[in-house]
Design a protein around this motif. Structure first.
Motif, mmCIF file in Angstrom:
data_model
loop_
_atom_site.group_PDB
_atom_site.id
_atom_site.type_symbol
_atom_site.label_atom_id
_atom_site.label_comp_id
_atom_site.label_asym_id
_atom_site.label_seq_id
_atom_site.Cartn_x
_atom_site.Cartn_y
_atom_site.Cartn_z
ATOM 1 N N GLU A 38 10.950 52.864 98.553
ATOM 2 C CA GLU A 38 11.735 52.981 99.783
ATOM 3 C C GLU A 38 13.218 53.220 99.469
ATOM 4 O OE1 GLU A 38 11.081 49.462 102.128
ATOM 5 O OE2 GLU A 38 8.902 49.761 102.099
ATOM 6 N N VAL A 39 13.735 52.492 98.491
ATOM 7 C CA VAL A 39 15.139 52.683 98.094
ATOM 8 C C VAL A 39 15.360 54.119 97.647
ATOM 9 C CG1 VAL A 39 16.882 52.072 96.353
ATOM 10 C CG2 VAL A 39 15.585 50.266 97.508
ATOM 11 N N TYR A 40 14.446 54.633 96.842
ATOM 12 C CA TYR A 40 14.569 56.001 96.341
ATOM 13 C C TYR A 40 14.502 57.008 97.488
ATOM 14 C CZ TYR A 40 13.829 60.099 93.387
ATOM 15 O OH TYR A 40 13.957 61.315 92.771
ATOM 16 N N GLU A 41 13.582 56.794 98.420
ATOM 17 C CA GLU A 41 13.459 57.703 99.568
ATOM 18 C C GLU A 41 14.725 57.706 100.415
ATOM 19 O OE1 GLU A 41 11.075 59.930 100.474
ATOM 20 O OE2 GLU A 41 10.193 59.494 98.515
ATOM 21 N N GLU A 42 15.322 56.539 100.602
ATOM 22 C CA GLU A 42 16.508 56.413 101.449
ATOM 23 C C GLU A 42 17.792 56.847 100.754
ATOM 24 O OE1 GLU A 42 16.743 52.386 102.862
ATOM 25 O OE2 GLU A 42 14.786 52.517 103.835
ATOM 26 N N SER A 43 17.920 56.543 99.468
ATOM 27 C CA SER A 43 19.208 56.725 98.794
ATOM 28 C C SER A 43 19.188 57.701 97.635
ATOM 29 C CB SER A 43 19.710 55.375 98.270
ATOM 30 O OG SER A 43 19.753 54.430 99.307
ATOM 31 N N LEU A 54 21.586 46.018 94.830
ATOM 32 C CA LEU A 54 20.535 45.964 95.854
ATOM 33 C C LEU A 54 19.469 44.925 95.504
ATOM 34 C CD1 LEU A 54 19.919 49.727 96.722
ATOM 35 C CD2 LEU A 54 21.034 47.996 98.139
ATOM 36 N N TRP A 55 19.089 44.878 94.239
ATOM 37 C CA TRP A 55 18.094 43.925 93.755
ATOM 38 C C TRP A 55 18.576 42.494 94.037
ATOM 39 C CZ3 TRP A 55 13.613 44.886 90.586
ATOM 40 C CH2 TRP A 55 13.074 43.780 89.937
ATOM 41 N N THR A 56 19.822 42.223 93.676
ATOM 42 C CA THR A 56 20.407 40.895 93.874
ATOM 43 C C THR A 56 20.505 40.561 95.357
ATOM 44 O OG1 THR A 56 21.634 41.046 91.804
ATOM 45 C CG2 THR A 56 22.474 39.503 93.458
ATOM 46 N N THR A 57 21.003 41.486 96.155
ATOM 47 C CA THR A 57 21.142 41.254 97.592
ATOM 48 C C THR A 57 19.796 40.960 98.226
ATOM 49 O OG1 THR A 57 23.096 42.669 97.688
ATOM 50 C CG2 THR A 57 21.925 42.290 99.764
ATOM 51 N N ARG A 58 18.776 41.724 97.852
ATOM 52 C CA ARG A 58 17.438 41.500 98.409
ATOM 53 C C ARG A 58 16.878 40.145 97.968
ATOM 54 N NH1 ARG A 58 12.991 44.074 100.710
ATOM 55 N NH2 ARG A 58 10.977 43.425 99.839
ATOM 56 N N THR A 59 17.051 39.789 96.707
ATOM 57 C CA THR A 59 16.570 38.493 96.215
ATOM 58 C C THR A 59 17.215 37.356 96.989
ATOM 59 O OG1 THR A 59 16.191 39.410 94.011
ATOM 60 C CG2 THR A 59 16.335 37.008 94.185
ATOM 61 N N PHE A 60 18.539 37.417 97.169
ATOM 62 C CA PHE A 60 19.255 36.368 97.895
ATOM 63 C C PHE A 60 18.799 36.306 99.354
ATOM 64 C CE2 PHE A 60 23.291 36.389 95.002
ATOM 65 C CZ PHE A 60 22.525 35.981 93.936
ATOM 66 N N SER A 61 18.610 37.461 99.967
ATOM 67 C CA SER A 61 18.167 37.511 101.355
ATOM 68 C C SER A 61 16.762 36.914 101.503
ATOM 69 C CB SER A 61 18.185 38.954 101.854
ATOM 70 O OG SER A 61 17.668 39.036 103.147
ATOM 71 N N LEU A 62 15.866 37.269 100.587
ATOM 72 C CA LEU A 62 14.522 36.707 100.617
ATOM 73 C C LEU A 62 14.554 35.195 100.424
ATOM 74 C CD1 LEU A 62 12.490 39.351 98.556
ATOM 75 C CD2 LEU A 62 12.374 38.939 101.022
#
Length: 181
Positions: A38-43, A54-62
């Motif tokens: 999804e990241v690749y498709e979007e960005s 992005l990896w860090t932000t997603r981990t923290f959000s989860l």
């Protein structure tokens, strides 16, 4: 560009990004690989540094979402609240000395992956330690055997497992109450 070339470019980018976060794709759950797609498709082909962010932000959000799920579960099961200064060992940190992505630490467990199942399991273990340390209460407990439950994983789902019984234990329920087994 043809579909085959695009897939080849994605796989090359994915391999570079996994090296950037110090991971290998064979050890990652399908959910993480789908998120990368999804990241690749979007960005498109973002840099390793951007991907680590992005990896860090997603981990923290989860982790924040997982904490809410587990906090509610404790409240529903025990009536006890998991809030306040006494729960100050929940840490989100990023230290380049320890790796390119951030880490979520809950008591004695830590996680650094944008995988809901793994994050939920780590958060549950940390909250479970907190409930025992702070309240002196075993949580959760198997209704059938009256033993404390342990985090386990079944088909990429985080579950509470009782180690009692004739077959070496049994799954009691999913950690996320919205998932029915």
């Amino acid at each position: 560009m043809g579909r085959l070339a695009r897939v080849s470019n994605f796989l090359d980018w994915r391999d570079r990004m996994l090296r950037a976060v110090w991971r290998q794709d064979d050890s990652l759950p399908e959910q993480v690989l789908a998120w990368m797609s999804e990241v690749y498709e979007e960005s498109g082909e973002i840099s390793g540094e951007e991907f680590c962010d992005l990896w860090t932000t997603r981990t923290f959000s989860l982790a924040r979402s997982a904490f809410e799920v587990i906090r509610e579960s404790v409240l529903d099961d025990t009536g006890k609240r998991i809030v306040g200064e006494e729960f100050s060992y929940v840490n989100y940190f990023r230290d380049p000395e320890f790796g390119p992505v951030g880490v979520v630490r809950f008591k004695s467990a830590e996680v650094s992956t944008p995988d809901w199942t793994e994050v939920l399991g780590v958060v549950a273990e940390g909250v479970q330690e907190f409930v025992m340390d702070y309240y002196g209460t075993v949580w959760p407990v198997c209704d059938r055997h009256s033993f404390g439950l342990h985090v386990d994983y079944l088909h990429e789902t985080a579950v509470w497992k009782c180690h009692a019984g004739p077959a070496g234990g049994h799954v009691v329920r999913a950690l996320d109450p919205s998932i029915r087994l």
